[in-house]
Design an enzyme around this catalytic site. Structure first.
Site, PDB file in Angstrom:
ATOM      1  N   SER A 127      57.907 -65.834  51.479  1.00 12.07           N
ATOM      2  CA  SER A 127      58.558 -64.707  52.151  1.00 12.07           C
ATOM      3  C   SER A 127      59.881 -64.372  51.455  1.00 12.07           C
ATOM      4  O   SER A 127      59.897 -63.954  50.308  1.00 12.07           O
ATOM      5  CB  SER A 127      58.725 -65.019  53.645  1.00 12.07           C
ATOM      6  N   LEU A 128      61.007 -64.577  52.130  1.00 10.06           N
ATOM      7  CA  LEU A 128      62.328 -64.376  51.528  1.00 10.06           C
ATOM      8  C   LEU A 128      62.437 -65.089  50.176  1.00 10.06           C
ATOM      9  O   LEU A 128      63.053 -64.586  49.231  1.00 10.06           O
ATOM     10  CB  LEU A 128      63.393 -64.921  52.485  1.00 10.06           C
ATOM     11  N   HIS A 149      56.197 -59.757  58.860  1.00 11.55           N
ATOM     12  CA  HIS A 149      54.899 -59.680  58.167  1.00 11.55           C
ATOM     13  C   HIS A 149      53.799 -59.121  59.074  1.00 11.55           C
ATOM     14  O   HIS A 149      52.696 -59.642  59.138  1.00 11.55           O
ATOM     15  CB  HIS A 149      54.513 -61.051  57.593  1.00 11.55           C
ATOM     16  N   GLN A 167      55.305 -56.557  51.048  1.00 14.03           N
ATOM     17  CA  GLN A 167      55.451 -57.901  51.621  1.00 14.03           C
ATOM     18  C   GLN A 167      55.895 -57.919  53.090  1.00 14.03           C
ATOM     19  O   GLN A 167      55.447 -58.761  53.861  1.00 14.03           O
ATOM     20  CB  GLN A 167      56.443 -58.702  50.762  1.00 14.03           C
ATOM     21  N   ARG A 203      67.425 -56.230  53.031  1.00 14.30           N
ATOM     22  CA  ARG A 203      66.191 -56.659  53.699  1.00 14.30           C
ATOM     23  C   ARG A 203      66.517 -57.265  55.066  1.00 14.30           C
ATOM     24  O   ARG A 203      65.883 -56.940  56.071  1.00 14.30           O
ATOM     25  CB  ARG A 203      65.481 -57.691  52.817  1.00 14.30           C
ATOM     26  N   GLN A 206      63.075 -68.290  55.292  1.00 14.80           N
ATOM     27  CA  GLN A 206      63.922 -68.422  56.483  1.00 14.80           C
ATOM     28  C   GLN A 206      63.533 -69.644  57.308  1.00 14.80           C
ATOM     29  O   GLN A 206      62.361 -69.980  57.416  1.00 14.80           O
ATOM     30  CB  GLN A 206      63.777 -67.157  57.340  1.00 14.80           C
TER      31      GLN A 206
END
Length: 297
Positions: A88-89, A195, A244, A113, A9
């Site tokens: 991440s993503l 996170h 995650q 998500r 992101q």
């Protein structure tokens, strides 16, 4: 060895993916399929939307995922990763690109998500802050001593760590970190504490969706955020993907491990060049590049 890396992101931009749509029948087909799966025209927002439109959570994450995955698919035989990783993503993009997830299932999970994270953000105000110029251990130690929820969330490169948690705890941590010599401790314009333990409601919601999705063995190892190690086992991939949302992104450690395992060239697949910059800060010797559809058309 060639490592392919996929951004998260923040890499979105207006007009993203339009060149792929206009120049590749395969890309056009996949973008149209994405519109059907999502139930709205994400291509309209990606190609013509403003920066503000692209910031909407239900748009941002699928948009970056689509740009990355469709770009990887248009590379055809030129896409030959020895290893993959995503920030991440971006881990979802890496899983689809390496064959562990289908395009359709990957997109559905990314959409779920995004919505689960949005809901978690609305439950309790929270935020993140970038800390520059301190050792990871110093930042971790300060976070431990602050009252309230504040944790290390993104290990981006040496001297750049993002912390995540409750607003008051983040503000207090930023004050202490500046006293400890941080070059900067800056609250980020994000919707919530990604996170961190504050994403637990989103983790639970996404866990059910991930458990009900079929994963295959990837074509090459994927270095997952949670472990920063090479994973090829489907059940391990699933477990790490579920963890995650509440665990830190160990990007520094992932890149270091990929290099230790033989990676010499990192190709960023998707919008922006953020990850290439981080790789260079982690190891100046590593070669980096952006994946480009034009050169493979």
């Amino acid at each position: 060895m060639n490592a392919y890396i996929f951004p998260g992101q923040g890499a979105q931009f207006s007009g993203m993916g339009l060149d792929l749509y206009e120049n590749s029948p395969l890309a056009q087909e996949l973008f149209e399929k994405a519109n059907d799966i999502l139930g709205f025209s994400i291509t309209d927002v990606m190609f013509q939307g403003s920066a503000e439109d692209l910031k909407e959570t239900k748009v941002t994450q699928p948009a970056i995922f689509l740009h990355s995955v469709i770009l990887a698919k248009t590379l055809g035989e030129d896409f030959k990763p020895d290893m993959v990783a995503g920030h991440s993503l971006g881990e979802f993009s890496a899983l689809v690109a390496s064959g562990a997830l289908t395009f359709e299932d990957g997109l559905k999970l990314v959409s779920q998500r995004a919505q689960a994270m949005q809901k978690a953000c609305e439950l309790q105000p929270s935020t993140m802050a970038a800390v520059l110029g301190l050792e990871d251990e110093v930042v971790e130690s300060v976070c431990k001593d602050i009252d309230g929820v504040v944790v290390a969330a993104n290990y981006n490169c040496p001297g750049q760590l993002v912390i995540s948690g409750e607003i008051d705890a983040i503000n207090k941590a930023c004050e202490v970190l500046k006293e400890k010599g941080a070059r900067r401790a800056l609250v980020l314009p994000v919707g919530g504490a990604f996170h961190s333990p504050m994403m637990e409601p989103a983790r639970e919601e996404l866990a059910a969706a991930i458990e009900n999705t079929t994963f295959s063995k990837p074509n090459c190892p994927i270095y997952q955020n949670v472990t920063a190690s090479a994973i090829t086992d489907e059940s391990e991939i699933k477990a790490n993907l579920i963890s995650q949302l509440t665990a830190p992104v160990r990007w520094t450690q992932s890149v270091q491990q990929m290099i230790a395992d033989g990676a010499t060239h990192f190709t960023e697949v998707g919008p922006g060049k953020v990850l290439q910059g981080l790789v260079k800060k982690i190891n100046r010797e590593a070669e980096t590049a952006s994946a480009s559809f034009e050169t493979n058309a």
